[in-house]
Design a protein around this motif. Sequence first.
Motif, PDB file in Angstrom:
ATOM      1  N   VAL A  92       0.904  -1.293  -0.084  1.00 32.33           N
ATOM      2  CA  VAL A  92       0.021   0.003  -0.018  1.00 32.33           C
ATOM      3  C   VAL A  92       0.843   1.280   0.037  1.00 32.33           C
ATOM      4  CG1 VAL A  92      -1.697   1.400   1.141  1.00 32.33           C
ATOM      5  CG2 VAL A  92      -1.871  -1.182   1.014  1.00 32.33           C
ATOM      6  N   LYS A  93       1.907   1.163   0.927  1.00 38.76           N
ATOM      7  CA  LYS A  93       2.742   2.121   0.992  1.00 38.76           C
ATOM      8  C   LYS A  93       3.483   2.513  -0.358  1.00 38.76           C
ATOM      9  CE  LYS A  93       7.273   3.917   3.222  1.00 38.76           C
ATOM     10  NZ  LYS A  93       8.350   3.388   3.610  1.00 38.76           N
ATOM     11  N   TYR A  94       4.053   1.544  -1.015  1.00 36.72           N
ATOM     12  CA  TYR A  94       4.657   1.633  -2.623  1.00 36.72           C
ATOM     13  C   TYR A  94       3.731   2.123  -3.466  1.00 36.72           C
ATOM     14  CZ  TYR A  94       6.346  -0.118  -6.822  1.00 36.72           C
ATOM     15  OH  TYR A  94       6.880   0.054  -8.256  1.00 36.72           O
ATOM     16  N   VAL A  95       2.286   1.918  -3.433  1.00 37.52           N
ATOM     17  CA  VAL A  95       1.408   2.357  -4.408  1.00 37.52           C
ATOM     18  C   VAL A  95       1.220   3.827  -4.234  1.00 37.52           C
ATOM     19  CG1 VAL A  95      -0.899   2.525  -5.025  1.00 37.52           C
ATOM     20  CG2 VAL A  95       0.194   0.451  -4.818  1.00 37.52           C
ATOM     21  N   ARG A  96       1.011   4.283  -2.843  1.00 35.20           N
ATOM     22  CA  ARG A  96       0.860   5.749  -2.368  1.00 35.20           C
ATOM     23  C   ARG A  96       2.333   6.644  -2.853  1.00 35.20           C
ATOM     24  NH1 ARG A  96      -3.905   6.084  -0.339  1.00 35.20           N
ATOM     25  NH2 ARG A  96      -4.594   4.526   1.009  1.00 35.20           N
ATOM     26  N   GLU A  97       3.196   5.893  -2.580  1.00 39.08           N
ATOM     27  CA  GLU A  97       4.535   6.670  -2.687  1.00 39.08           C
ATOM     28  C   GLU A  97       4.673   7.143  -4.357  1.00 39.08           C
ATOM     29  OE1 GLU A  97       7.405   5.416   0.875  1.00 39.08           O
ATOM     30  OE2 GLU A  97       7.611   4.372  -0.903  1.00 39.08           O
ATOM     31  N   ARG A  98       4.303   5.995  -5.158  1.00 31.11           N
ATOM     32  CA  ARG A  98       4.281   6.229  -6.692  1.00 31.11           C
ATOM     33  C   ARG A  98       3.184   6.650  -7.385  1.00 31.11           C
ATOM     34  NH1 ARG A  98       7.625   2.882  -4.021  1.00 31.11           N
ATOM     35  NH2 ARG A  98       9.734   2.963  -4.648  1.00 31.11           N
ATOM     36  N   ALA A  99       2.198   7.163  -6.755  1.00 30.54           N
ATOM     37  CA  ALA A  99       1.014   7.642  -7.020  1.00 30.54           C
ATOM     38  C   ALA A  99       0.939   8.769  -8.212  1.00 30.54           C
ATOM     39  CB  ALA A  99       0.094   8.321  -6.124  1.00 30.54           C
ATOM     40  N   LYS A 100       1.952   9.649  -8.372  1.00 23.90           N
ATOM     41  CA  LYS A 100       2.138  10.527  -9.492  1.00 23.90           C
ATOM     42  C   LYS A 100       2.796   9.554 -10.719  1.00 23.90           C
ATOM     43  CE  LYS A 100       2.248  14.907  -6.952  1.00 23.90           C
ATOM     44  NZ  LYS A 100       1.371  14.545  -6.082  1.00 23.90           N
ATOM     45  N   GLU A 101       3.815   8.881 -10.395  1.00 18.01           N
ATOM     46  CA  GLU A 101       4.317   8.323 -11.570  1.00 18.01           C
ATOM     47  C   GLU A 101       3.466   7.472 -12.384  1.00 18.01           C
ATOM     48  OE1 GLU A 101       7.998   5.054 -11.800  1.00 18.01           O
ATOM     49  OE2 GLU A 101       7.344   6.119  -9.688  1.00 18.01           O
ATOM     50  N   PHE A 102       2.329   6.791 -11.416  1.00 16.06           N
ATOM     51  CA  PHE A 102       1.765   5.741 -12.415  1.00 16.06           C
ATOM     52  C   PHE A 102       0.453   6.237 -12.418  1.00 16.06           C
ATOM     53  CE2 PHE A 102       4.987   2.825 -10.381  1.00 16.06           C
ATOM     54  CZ  PHE A 102       5.796   2.513 -11.458  1.00 16.06           C
ATOM     55  N   TYR A 103      -0.045   7.514 -12.293  1.00 20.77           N
ATOM     56  CA  TYR A 103      -1.402   7.998 -12.459  1.00 20.77           C
ATOM     57  C   TYR A 103      -2.389   7.187 -11.495  1.00 20.77           C
ATOM     58  CZ  TYR A 103       0.724  10.634 -16.268  1.00 20.77           C
ATOM     59  OH  TYR A 103       1.573  11.491 -17.026  1.00 20.77           O
ATOM     60  N   VAL A 104      -2.103   7.162 -10.189  1.00 24.60           N
ATOM     61  CA  VAL A 104      -2.917   6.486  -9.159  1.00 24.60           C
ATOM     62  C   VAL A 104      -3.878   7.506  -8.470  1.00 24.60           C
ATOM     63  CG1 VAL A 104      -2.898   5.171  -7.050  1.00 24.60           C
ATOM     64  CG2 VAL A 104      -1.284   4.350  -8.846  1.00 24.60           C
ATOM     65  N   ASP A 105      -5.200   7.259  -8.396  1.00 23.98           N
ATOM     66  CA  ASP A 105      -6.029   7.914  -7.616  1.00 23.98           C
ATOM     67  C   ASP A 105      -5.571   7.559  -6.053  1.00 23.98           C
ATOM     68  OD1 ASP A 105      -8.025   9.112  -6.081  1.00 23.98           O
ATOM     69  OD2 ASP A 105      -9.571   8.709  -7.587  1.00 23.98           O
ATOM     70  N   GLU A 106      -4.848   8.355  -5.292  1.00 23.79           N
ATOM     71  CA  GLU A 106      -4.696   7.925  -3.963  1.00 23.79           C
ATOM     72  C   GLU A 106      -5.758   7.867  -2.896  1.00 23.79           C
ATOM     73  OE1 GLU A 106      -1.317  10.129  -2.255  1.00 23.79           O
ATOM     74  OE2 GLU A 106      -1.349  11.139  -4.030  1.00 23.79           O
ATOM     75  N   ASN A 107      -7.035   8.227  -3.376  1.00 24.97           N
ATOM     76  CA  ASN A 107      -8.321   7.922  -2.655  1.00 24.97           C
ATOM     77  C   ASN A 107      -9.080   6.625  -2.904  1.00 24.97           C
ATOM     78  OD1 ASN A 107      -7.898  10.426  -0.895  1.00 24.97           O
ATOM     79  ND2 ASN A 107      -8.360  11.532  -2.877  1.00 24.97           N
ATOM     80  N   LYS A 108      -8.394   5.865  -3.926  1.00 30.58           N
ATOM     81  CA  LYS A 108      -8.989   4.829  -4.318  1.00 30.58           C
ATOM     82  C   LYS A 108      -7.923   3.605  -4.333  1.00 30.58           C
ATOM     83  CE  LYS A 108     -12.601   7.115  -6.628  1.00 30.58           C
ATOM     84  NZ  LYS A 108     -13.136   7.505  -8.139  1.00 30.58           N
ATOM     85  N   VAL A 109      -7.201   3.314  -3.078  1.00 27.34           N
ATOM     86  CA  VAL A 109      -6.454   2.039  -3.077  1.00 27.34           C
ATOM     87  C   VAL A 109      -7.049   1.100  -2.436  1.00 27.34           C
ATOM     88  CG1 VAL A 109      -4.138   1.273  -2.318  1.00 27.34           C
ATOM     89  CG2 VAL A 109      -4.315   3.618  -3.241  1.00 27.34           C
TER      90      VAL A 109
END
Length: 152
Positions: A92-109
């Motif tokens: 989960v931390k990995y996804v949030r740390e790289r949210a901008k790089e991979f175009y992740v909606d940080e409020n939808k993990v």
Amino acid sequence: MIHQVIDLKQEGTTANGKLYTYFLDNSKELHDGLLRPTVIICPGGGYQMTSDREAELIALKFMAMGCHALVLRYSVYPAEYPTALLELALAVKYVRERAKEFYVDENKVILCGFSAGGHLAASLGVFWKKRMLSEMLEADSKWLKPNGQILC
């Protein structure tokens, strides 16, 4: 698609977990900059193994629905608690740390877990705010909090 295999080694543990990423590429032609929900999949297997049935095939299904997907092949026996829980929190931390790089909606993990993987996902849903996790991973608890769960 951005596919990577990330080792989730934790010092002082018997961790041998791996995180398989299935990030959809950003398309300049279609929805440039679109932030996508991300589903972290925890396959079942009775903490003895992680089932192939509940891994990549499920990730591809979520991708077909427009979500990024990751499969956590968490540590199983002989690894002991809290190894798998730490690995999921680290994912989960990995996804949030790289949210901008991979175009992740940080409020939808979102966590998706099957059987033992469902137990693991539910456990992080309860324990994300425990000091033990944030101290061991050197992270603020809010970085470890899932926004939703699909428990199967």
